[in-house]
Design a protein around this motif. Sequence first.
Motif, short mmCIF file in Angstrom:
data_model
loop_
_atom_site.label_atom_id
_atom_site.label_comp_id
_atom_site.label_asym_id
_atom_site.label_seq_id
_atom_site.Cartn_x
_atom_site.Cartn_y
_atom_site.Cartn_z
N MET A 1 -32.74 3.27 8.96
CA MET A 1 -33.44 2.11 8.43
C MET A 1 -32.47 0.98 8.15
O MET A 1 -31.28 1.19 7.93
N LYS A 2 -33.01 -0.23 8.17
CA LYS A 2 -32.26 -1.41 7.73
C LYS A 2 -32.73 -1.73 6.32
O LYS A 2 -33.91 -2.02 6.11
N ILE A 3 -31.79 -1.68 5.37
CA ILE A 3 -32.14 -1.82 3.96
C ILE A 3 -31.29 -2.90 3.32
O ILE A 3 -30.07 -2.93 3.52
N THR A 4 -31.93 -3.80 2.59
CA THR A 4 -31.21 -4.86 1.88
C THR A 4 -31.25 -4.59 0.38
O THR A 4 -32.31 -4.31 -0.19
N LEU A 5 -30.08 -4.66 -0.26
CA LEU A 5 -29.96 -4.45 -1.69
C LEU A 5 -29.56 -5.77 -2.36
O LEU A 5 -28.60 -6.41 -1.93
N THR A 6 -30.24 -6.14 -3.43
CA THR A 6 -29.85 -7.34 -4.18
C THR A 6 -28.94 -6.98 -5.35
O THR A 6 -28.67 -7.81 -6.21
N SER A 7 -28.46 -5.74 -5.37
CA SER A 7 -27.79 -5.20 -6.56
C SER A 7 -26.27 -5.27 -6.54
O SER A 7 -25.61 -4.74 -7.43
N SER A 8 -25.68 -5.88 -5.50
CA SER A 8 -24.23 -5.95 -5.38
C SER A 8 -23.62 -4.55 -5.51
O SER A 8 -24.22 -3.57 -5.08
N LEU A 9 -22.43 -4.44 -6.12
CA LEU A 9 -21.76 -3.13 -6.24
C LEU A 9 -21.49 -2.80 -7.71
O LEU A 9 -20.39 -2.42 -8.08
N GLY A 10 -22.49 -2.96 -8.53
CA GLY A 10 -22.35 -2.63 -9.94
C GLY A 10 -22.54 -1.15 -10.19
O GLY A 10 -22.43 -0.31 -9.29
N ASN A 11 -22.87 -0.80 -11.43
CA ASN A 11 -23.00 0.60 -11.83
C ASN A 11 -24.06 1.34 -11.04
O ASN A 11 -23.91 2.53 -10.75
N ILE A 12 -25.14 0.66 -10.70
CA ILE A 12 -26.20 1.27 -9.90
C ILE A 12 -25.99 0.98 -8.42
O ILE A 12 -26.07 1.87 -7.57
N GLY A 13 -25.69 -0.27 -8.09
CA GLY A 13 -25.66 -0.72 -6.70
C GLY A 13 -24.65 0.00 -5.83
O GLY A 13 -24.93 0.34 -4.67
N LYS A 14 -23.46 0.27 -6.37
CA LYS A 14 -22.43 0.91 -5.55
C LYS A 14 -22.83 2.33 -5.17
O LYS A 14 -22.74 2.74 -4.02
N ARG A 15 -23.29 3.09 -6.16
CA ARG A 15 -23.73 4.47 -5.89
C ARG A 15 -24.90 4.49 -4.91
O ARG A 15 -24.95 5.31 -3.99
N LEU A 16 -25.85 3.58 -5.11
CA LEU A 16 -27.01 3.50 -4.23
C LEU A 16 -26.58 3.17 -2.81
O LEU A 16 -27.03 3.81 -1.84
N ALA A 17 -25.72 2.18 -2.66
CA ALA A 17 -25.25 1.78 -1.33
C ALA A 17 -24.54 2.93 -0.63
O ALA A 17 -24.77 3.21 0.55
N GLU A 18 -23.66 3.61 -1.38
CA GLU A 18 -22.92 4.72 -0.78
C GLU A 18 -23.85 5.84 -0.35
O GLU A 18 -23.68 6.45 0.72
N ASN A 19 -24.87 6.13 -1.18
CA ASN A 19 -25.86 7.16 -0.82
C ASN A 19 -26.53 6.82 0.50
O ASN A 19 -26.65 7.67 1.41
N LEU A 20 -27.02 5.59 0.61
CA LEU A 20 -27.77 5.18 1.79
C LEU A 20 -26.90 5.12 3.04
O LEU A 20 -27.32 5.52 4.13
N ILE A 21 -25.68 4.63 2.89
CA ILE A 21 -24.77 4.53 4.04
C ILE A 21 -24.40 5.92 4.55
O ILE A 21 -24.36 6.17 5.76
N LYS A 22 -24.18 6.87 3.63
CA LYS A 22 -23.87 8.24 4.04
C LYS A 22 -25.03 8.88 4.81
O LYS A 22 -24.82 9.76 5.65
N LYS A 23 -26.24 8.43 4.52
CA LYS A 23 -27.41 8.95 5.20
C LYS A 23 -27.68 8.26 6.54
O LYS A 23 -28.66 8.54 7.21
N GLY A 24 -26.80 7.32 6.90
CA GLY A 24 -26.89 6.68 8.20
C GLY A 24 -27.67 5.38 8.26
O GLY A 24 -27.91 4.85 9.34
N HIS A 25 -28.07 4.85 7.12
CA HIS A 25 -28.83 3.60 7.10
C HIS A 25 -27.89 2.40 7.23
O HIS A 25 -26.72 2.46 6.83
N GLU A 26 -28.40 1.31 7.76
CA GLU A 26 -27.67 0.05 7.83
C GLU A 26 -27.99 -0.73 6.56
O GLU A 26 -29.14 -1.13 6.35
#
Length: 292
Positions: free
Chosen positions: A1-26
């Motif tokens: 999936m192509k997913i856009t996050l407005t959360s930058s890389l803060g306490n929630i955003g970084k973990r969320l981004a890393e989770n999604l990227i590891k699962k193969g999402h763009e």
Amino acid sequence: MKITLTSSLGNIGKRLAENLIKKGHEVTIISHSVNRKTEIESINGIPQIGSLLDLDFLVSTFSGADAVFLMNPPDYTQPDIREYYRQTSANFAKAIEKTGVYRVVLLSSFGGHLNYGTGPILGSHFSEEIIKQIPKISLTILRPTYFYYNLNNYIDMIKYTGQILANYGTTKFPLVSPKDIAEVATYELESSKSNLFRYIASSEHTGQEIATALGQKIGKPDLKWTIVSDEDIKKGMEQNGIPTNIASLFTEMYRSLENGRLTENYDNNKPAKMGDQSLLDFGSEFATLFNK
């Protein structure tokens, strides 16, 4: 999936981004700071640097996305943070309608259903009401509870007064780790199923239970959580340089936590499963900061 996050890389955003990227999402990650660009690229995210108040910018970053994660990063430099939430949420809504994004996950807050008396959380209510009006989307509203890391604000107080002074905490209230929020958000972004709202919590404790747990971690096993008046809390914040309008908002929010308004709807709609991060898990992080 192509997913856009407005959360930058803060306490929630970084973990969320890393989770999604590891699962193969763009994953496209929005940040207002150009200094985040290299860090975003280092985790294989796609950086987009710009303002959430810039509608054209949002349209360009939402275009082609299968899902968006909407989060209003707190900005207490704003004259009215609740109005800022309203403005950014209105931009989110316009950008979603213009681009046709179908799956939308909104990070709100417990108390987001209330329209008065919740201090800065009223901004989350504005966000919920605006995003719910968008037609033809699959929407899930996440309502996390009291963030563990907000307890870090008491470090200096403990050092200088030997106790935690608060106008809430006589009864148990729910707390949550950003890690657990990121896990739930990951699940919801991968799902197409609408879920009007979902509470997220990791544990429930009274103020004194919190003080005891943190005290054990920092070598102060007798640490006390002392209940004081709203007036004392507001005055204390002002004496520590917090602007009067912000101090008033936070005093109001804590009052609504103490009188149960903030947790009433949560109590009737508790998560089927608590998160994995305990208060003692957080306590180790707290102790590291305390001992610096």
